[in-house]
Every structure is written in C-alpha cells, then in structure tokens.
Design a protein around this motif. Structure first.
Motif, PDB file in Angstrom:
ATOM      1  N   LYS A   1       8.106   5.225  -7.275  1.00 11.87           N
ATOM      2  CA  LYS A   1       7.919   3.840  -6.860  1.00 11.87           C
ATOM      3  C   LYS A   1       8.950   2.992  -7.581  1.00 11.87           C
ATOM      4  O   LYS A   1       9.238   3.223  -8.753  1.00 11.87           O
ATOM      5  CB  LYS A   1       6.526   3.335  -7.248  1.00 11.87           C
TER       6      LYS A   1
ATOM      7  N   PRO B   1       1.813  10.654  -4.045  1.00 14.06           N
ATOM      8  CA  PRO B   1       1.241  10.043  -2.861  1.00 14.06           C
ATOM      9  C   PRO B   1       0.176  10.954  -2.238  1.00 14.06           C
ATOM     10  O   PRO B   1       0.075  12.136  -2.577  1.00 14.06           O
ATOM     11  CB  PRO B   1       2.448   9.902  -1.922  1.00 14.06           C
TER      12      PRO B   1
ATOM     13  N   PHE C   1       5.096   8.960  -9.073  1.00 15.64           N
ATOM     14  CA  PHE C   1       3.712   8.889  -8.621  1.00 15.64           C
ATOM     15  C   PHE C   1       3.438  10.015  -7.650  1.00 15.64           C
ATOM     16  O   PHE C   1       4.366  10.684  -7.159  1.00 15.64           O
ATOM     17  CB  PHE C   1       3.405   7.520  -7.999  1.00 15.64           C
TER      18      PHE C   1
ATOM     19  N   GLN D   1       0.835  -1.190   0.000  1.00 17.58           N
ATOM     20  CA  GLN D   1       0.000   0.000   0.000  1.00 17.58           C
ATOM     21  C   GLN D   1       0.878   1.251   0.000  1.00 17.58           C
ATOM     22  O   GLN D   1       1.899   1.301   0.662  1.00 17.58           O
ATOM     23  CB  GLN D   1      -0.916   0.002   1.233  1.00 17.58           C
ATOM     24  N   ALA D   2       0.446   2.264  -0.716  1.00 22.11           N
ATOM     25  CA  ALA D   2       1.224   3.500  -0.823  1.00 22.11           C
ATOM     26  C   ALA D   2       1.188   4.273   0.495  1.00 22.11           C
ATOM     27  O   ALA D   2       0.148   4.387   1.142  1.00 22.11           O
ATOM     28  CB  ALA D   2       0.669   4.364  -1.948  1.00 22.11           C
ATOM     29  N   ASP D   3       2.357   4.784   0.883  1.00 25.46           N
ATOM     30  CA  ASP D   3       2.448   5.648   2.053  1.00 25.46           C
ATOM     31  C   ASP D   3       2.079   7.067   1.659  1.00 25.46           C
ATOM     32  O   ASP D   3       2.075   7.429   0.482  1.00 25.46           O
ATOM     33  CB  ASP D   3       3.878   5.639   2.609  1.00 25.46           C
TER      34      ASP D   3
ATOM     35  N   GLU E   1       9.007   2.784  -2.099  1.00 24.62           N
ATOM     36  CA  GLU E   1       8.628   4.158  -2.456  1.00 24.62           C
ATOM     37  C   GLU E   1       9.668   5.104  -1.897  1.00 24.62           C
ATOM     38  O   GLU E   1      10.181   4.890  -0.801  1.00 24.62           O
ATOM     39  CB  GLU E   1       7.265   4.501  -1.857  1.00 24.62           C
TER      40      GLU E   1
ATOM     41  N   TRP F   1       9.674  -4.087  -4.129  1.00 24.50           N
ATOM     42  CA  TRP F   1       8.980  -2.813  -4.249  1.00 24.50           C
ATOM     43  C   TRP F   1       9.420  -1.851  -3.144  1.00 24.50           C
ATOM     44  O   TRP F   1       9.923  -2.257  -2.116  1.00 24.50           O
ATOM     45  CB  TRP F   1       7.462  -3.013  -4.190  1.00 24.50           C
TER      46      TRP F   1
ATOM     47  N   TYR G   1       8.102  12.103  -6.096  1.00 24.86           N
ATOM     48  CA  TYR G   1       8.064  10.787  -5.455  1.00 24.86           C
ATOM     49  C   TYR G   1       8.099   9.701  -6.518  1.00 24.86           C
ATOM     50  O   TYR G   1       7.521   9.867  -7.590  1.00 24.86           O
ATOM     51  CB  TYR G   1       6.813  10.655  -4.585  1.00 24.86           C
TER      52      TYR G   1
END
Length: 189
Positions: free
Chosen positions: A97, A187, A185, A29-31, A83, A81, A95
């Motif tokens: 990934k 966030p 990306f 899951q993205a922070d 970020e 993976w 940012y």
C-alpha cells in the motif's frame, strides 16, 4: 495574524480534513489480490507503450514495484493512496500500500501509475527487509520523466532504484515521492 483569523483558519482546516476523510472512506477500500494483479498488468502494458525504453528498464530490473491508479485528492488537506504488487521475474511476490498526507494550498483530484525499478539485488533486498519505506527518503530514488528515455546504465550510475510516474489524469498538479509511505499488506484472495 489576529487570533480570530487563526481560529477561523483552524476551523477551516478541520472542516476540510473532515470532508477529505468522508470523500476517501469509500474509495480507499482494499482490493482483492486478483483485482490488484489485473490493475498491475494493465499498468505494465501502459508503461511499455508510453515510456521510452520501458522494455529495457524492465529487462534490467531485479524487481519491479507497480502501484497503479494512485489517487490524490485535496482541499487544503490532501491524501494520496494506492495498492500494488512487487514483481520479481514477472511473478507477484508481495503486495504493498502507498499512502501520503499533506497540508497546504491544494484542491482537486488526480490519478497516476507509479512504477519502481530496483536495479540492484541490494536495493531490492533492503526494500523487502523493511517494515515500511519512505519512497522519497529511504532509497535515494531517482524519479524519471516518462519522456526522457535515459539508458539503464546511465540511471544505474545515479541510483539503484528508479521511479516512473505515468498515465496522469485529473486536475491537480504536483505528483512526487515526497512523503510517500509504502508498506506490505495481505489482500483478500
């Protein structure tokens, strides 16, 4: 190999892929932006402490991409993976990934910090202009062992982008840049 052996192996690979997908669903899951920035700050502090000449590399950088706590998990089929943030003059500019997938003999879990030092404006500009970046191919990145301590001038003569992989934890070998994709990306705030 017989057809039944190939069929059995194919079923095993599909099963391992499903387990990997289930294991990483909640983890990937993205922070939020503040969470990423806090992790980046901690990774930079560790880089300065643990990498010989770390301050010199950072002082020479036109930009630094830090991807802290990159996770690698595998059971025949593997995934990687993380970020992170691109910093220019100590300010977060974007940012990114980092992702990778692999198939082969592998089992376990590992975590490490990745830090890319852009030593020229041209390399930084090319990275920022791209829609995606294969760290192992696109930039001709030189990977430096954290204990080597080569001078910035020596590294600059070899490559315009230098990568460090440090703070490794876990029971899985083989961190590299092969197959690593970096994409920008946005966030949550």
């Amino acid at each position: 190999m017989s057809a039944s052996t190939l069929y059995g192996f194919s079923k095993f690979v599909r099963f391992a892929s499903m387990l990997l997908a289930l294991a990483t669903t909640g983890i990937a899951q993205a922070d939020s932006a503040p969470q990423i920035d806090t992790s980046v700050d901690a990774a930079l502090a560790e880089f300065r402490r643990s990498v010989k000449g770390g301050d010199e590399y950072l002082a020479a950088a036109k930009g630094v991409l830090i991807v802290p706590e990159v996770k690698k998990v595998g059971l025949v089929v593997g995934g990687q993976w993380g970020e992170g943030a691109l910093r220019i003059k100590d300010k977060t500019e974007a940012y990114y990934k980092m992702t990778a997938a692999s198939v082969g003999f592998q089992a376990g879990y590992q975590q490490a910090n990745y830090l890319f030092v852009f030593l020229t404006e041209t390399a930084l500009k090319e990275f920022r202009a791209g829609k995606g970046w294969d760290a192992g191919i696109d930039a001709g990145v030189t990977v430096v062992d954290e204990s080597v301590g080569a001078s910035v001038d020596t590294l600059k003569a070899k490559s315009s982008v230098v990568a460090f992989i440090f703070g490794k934890e876990g029971l899985m070998g083989g961190y590299s840049l092969k197959g690593q994709k970096l994409s920008r990306f946005t966030p949550e705030k």
